[in-house]
Design a protein around this motif. Structure first.
Motif, short mmCIF file in Angstrom:
data_model
loop_
_atom_site.label_atom_id
_atom_site.label_comp_id
_atom_site.label_asym_id
_atom_site.label_seq_id
_atom_site.Cartn_x
_atom_site.Cartn_y
_atom_site.Cartn_z
N PHE A 194 3.50 103.50 45.41
CA PHE A 194 2.08 103.16 45.48
C PHE A 194 1.79 101.74 45.99
N SER A 195 2.81 100.96 46.31
CA SER A 195 2.57 99.61 46.83
C SER A 195 3.90 99.02 47.30
N LEU B 139 2.22 104.50 36.65
CA LEU B 139 2.22 104.59 38.10
C LEU B 139 2.35 103.22 38.76
N HIS B 140 1.69 102.22 38.20
CA HIS B 140 1.60 100.94 38.90
C HIS B 140 2.38 99.80 38.25
N ARG C 146 -7.71 96.60 43.34
CA ARG C 146 -6.65 97.59 43.43
C ARG C 146 -6.70 98.42 42.15
N PRO C 147 -6.20 99.66 42.16
CA PRO C 147 -6.26 100.48 40.94
C PRO C 147 -5.64 99.79 39.73
N TRP C 148 -4.54 99.06 39.94
CA TRP C 148 -3.88 98.44 38.79
C TRP C 148 -4.67 97.25 38.23
N LEU D 157 -8.79 106.81 39.15
CA LEU D 157 -8.04 105.75 39.80
C LEU D 157 -6.57 106.13 40.00
N ALA D 158 -6.04 106.96 39.11
CA ALA D 158 -4.64 107.36 39.22
C ALA D 158 -4.38 108.16 40.51
N LEU D 159 -5.44 108.71 41.09
CA LEU D 159 -5.29 109.53 42.30
C LEU D 159 -5.68 108.77 43.57
N ALA D 160 -5.93 107.46 43.46
CA ALA D 160 -6.59 106.74 44.54
C ALA D 160 -5.67 106.18 45.61
#
Length: 517
Positions: free
Chosen positions: A98-99, A212-213, A440-442, A471-474
């Motif tokens: 994711f990044s 996730l992040h 950012r989502p995180w 946000l988990a799907l972004a």
């Protein structure tokens, strides 16, 4: 008929989700340059479908676990920590997801280790394989991080000798340390705030965004939040009320646990909450002196968090509020002096100098979707269409508006919620994330972490949980901008997970009906 759930089922479902995440990330993640797979290849497509299949399974497991926590027999905080460890395990050796920020961390750490000025130059100045791993948009950008994190990154660079696999694992272990500190602080802060420790852990530590992040993405926000949470917790322990707070504040009928379960939870949290203060009393023989030392330690920890990422500096407001029993003026002076001394010491030890102050103005990416950046781009295009020379000033102007709005919002929050400093801090950090120039989502975890510990009602947690699921799907697992084909594949993976979950639900209903017939 309700879907039959229990902690073990949730644990297994979440483990399946993170396992699919790890497997899909092997071809669709933020891979090292030499391992990158063409997005048009079948392997990349299958990996992307697998990642989003896993994300939806993880969100479902987390939501179902929330139902269990609100049920008549909620799991203990210790059981929830086991669930967190189980869910995180497959991600430990997975590629970054994711990044690509973790590659920037490694390059910046190598720059500090090589005595290059990370606040004057970007990773391109370093050159070599590590610089090549950094996303092109950031290769010429100075580091926006404080000396504490860069000192950690530099030490890691020395330990791993610049080897990429070892560096990635090291950064993930640093992030896991931060998550462990978050998980330690959350239930104890919740006890202080009169909230349910299990619900706090569920929302603040088992949250999909954390996995996730902070775990999969290895973001340095983890160590910032871990230090911030521990600093607040130690400050709470420094309050005289910490040793005499009635255990009944934990009783939360709205959460639904039975009275016996609640009493057991209260006894457990009360023992873990009071132990450190009692230990210091026993060694010092003087409770006020021990509380004073705890206050200093709390300020040091919060300042170290701010020297990872600057938003944590707002935590010093919470420290002052938590120490208001000694007088606001005295608490402010002590906190300020200790924070300045800690900043000077940390900067000297890291050897980075004070360039990090100017680096706080590091530019954001041109396609950032923060509200102020979007408004700035739209306004700029409108002015450009009208032939105005003011078009280049539109985005900076909106960023300035965002800063002003943030300051006003934070002021209003603290005026209205001064007696609840942990909750006020959580809302303030959420405002900084939403109104700032980059999002950012995180970043949502800045405020979510403390809102989880201090949310005054179940409805607040429900609203925050709904935002989390979106946000988990972004973000795509590669961390890059999406195209239509990738969006279709991601949606397909998510829908496939929904179908599988629905089939499992139907099968469980049939089995229950068969047993009761």
């Amino acid at each position: 008929m309700a879907f039959p759930v229990d902690p073990r089922r949730c644990q297994a479902l979440g483990l399946a989700g993170t396992a699919f995440l790890a497997l899909g990330g092997e071809t669709a993640g933020a891979l090292p340059v030499e391992d990158l797979v063409s997005p048009e290849s079948g392997r990349a497509a299958l990996g992307l479908v697998g990642v989003y299949f896993g994300v939806v399974l993880l969100i479902a497991a987390w939501a179902l676990l929330g139902r269990v926590i609100r049920g008549p027999e909620p799991p203990t905080p210790r059981a929830l920590l086991l669930v967190l460890a189980t869910w995180a395990a497959p991600l430990l050796l997975a590629p970054p997801l994711f990044s690509r920020d973790v590659y920037s961390y490694l390059a910046q750490g190598a720059m500090v280790h090589a005595h290059l000025d990370v606040y004057a130059y970007g990773p391109a100045q370093l050159g070599g394989p590590l610089a090549d791993e950094v996303a092109p948009v950031w290769r010429d950008t100075a580091a926006p991080y404080g000396p504490v994190f860069l000192g950690v990154a530099s030490a890691l660079s020395g330990l791993t000798r610049g080897e990429l696999p070892a560096g990635l694992l090291g950064m993930r272990l640093v992030a896991l340390l931060g998550v462990a500190l978050m998980a330690f602080a959350l239930p104890r802060l919740a006890k202080h705030c009169g909230a349910d420790p299990a619900a706090a852990l569920w929302l603040g530590a088992l949250n999909p965004l954390v996995l996730l992040h902070l775990v999969a993405g290895a973001h340095n926000d983890a160590i910032m939040l871990g230090l911030l949470g521990m600093g607040l917790l130690v400050t709470v322990w420094s309050s005289p009320a910490a040793s005499r707070r009635p255990a009944r504040t934990l009783a939360a009928p709205a959460e639904g646990p039975s009275s016996s379960a609640t009493r057991a939870l209260v006894r457990h949290a009360d023992r873990t909450h009071r132990a450190p203060l009692l230990l210091l009393r026993g060694t010092s023989g003087q409770a006020p002196a021990a509380r004073g030392r705890l206050h200093v330690l709390g300020v040091v920890l919060v300042t170290l968090a701010a020297l990872v990422k600057a938003p944590a500096a707002l935590g010093l407001l919470a420290v002052i509020a938590l120490r208001r029993h000694v007088g606001v003026a005295r608490a402010t002076v002590t906190t300020t002096v200790v924070a300045l001394a800690t900043t000077a010491a940390a900067t000297a030890v890291a050897g980075t100098g004070y360039g990090w102050i100017a680096a706080l103005k590091t530019p954001v990416s041109p396609h950032n979707w923060s509200p102020t950046s979007v408004l700035g781009r739209v306004t700029g295009r409108m002015l450009d269409g009208l032939g105005s020379d003011l078009a280049p000033l539109a985005e900076p102007a909106w960023h300035a508006v965002g800063v002003a709005a943030t300051a006003i919002t934070v002021l209003v929050i603290w005026v209205r919620l001064r007696p609840a400093p942990v909750y006020a801090l959580g809302l303030s950090l959420a405002a900084v994330a939403v109104l700032g120039p980059a999002i950012r989502p995180w970043y949502a975890l800045w405020g979510l972490f403390l809102i989880a510990a201090a949310a005054p009602s179940t409805s607040v947690r429900h609203r925050v949980a709904a935002v989390t699921a979106v946000l988990a799907l972004a973000v795509l697992p590669s961390g890059g901008p999406p195209d239509l084909a990738q969006v279709v594949l991601a949606v397909s993976g998510g829908l496939l997970a929904v179908v599988v979950l629905w089939q499992a639900h139907q099968a469980a209903q049939t089995a229950v009906l068969g047993r009761t017939a």
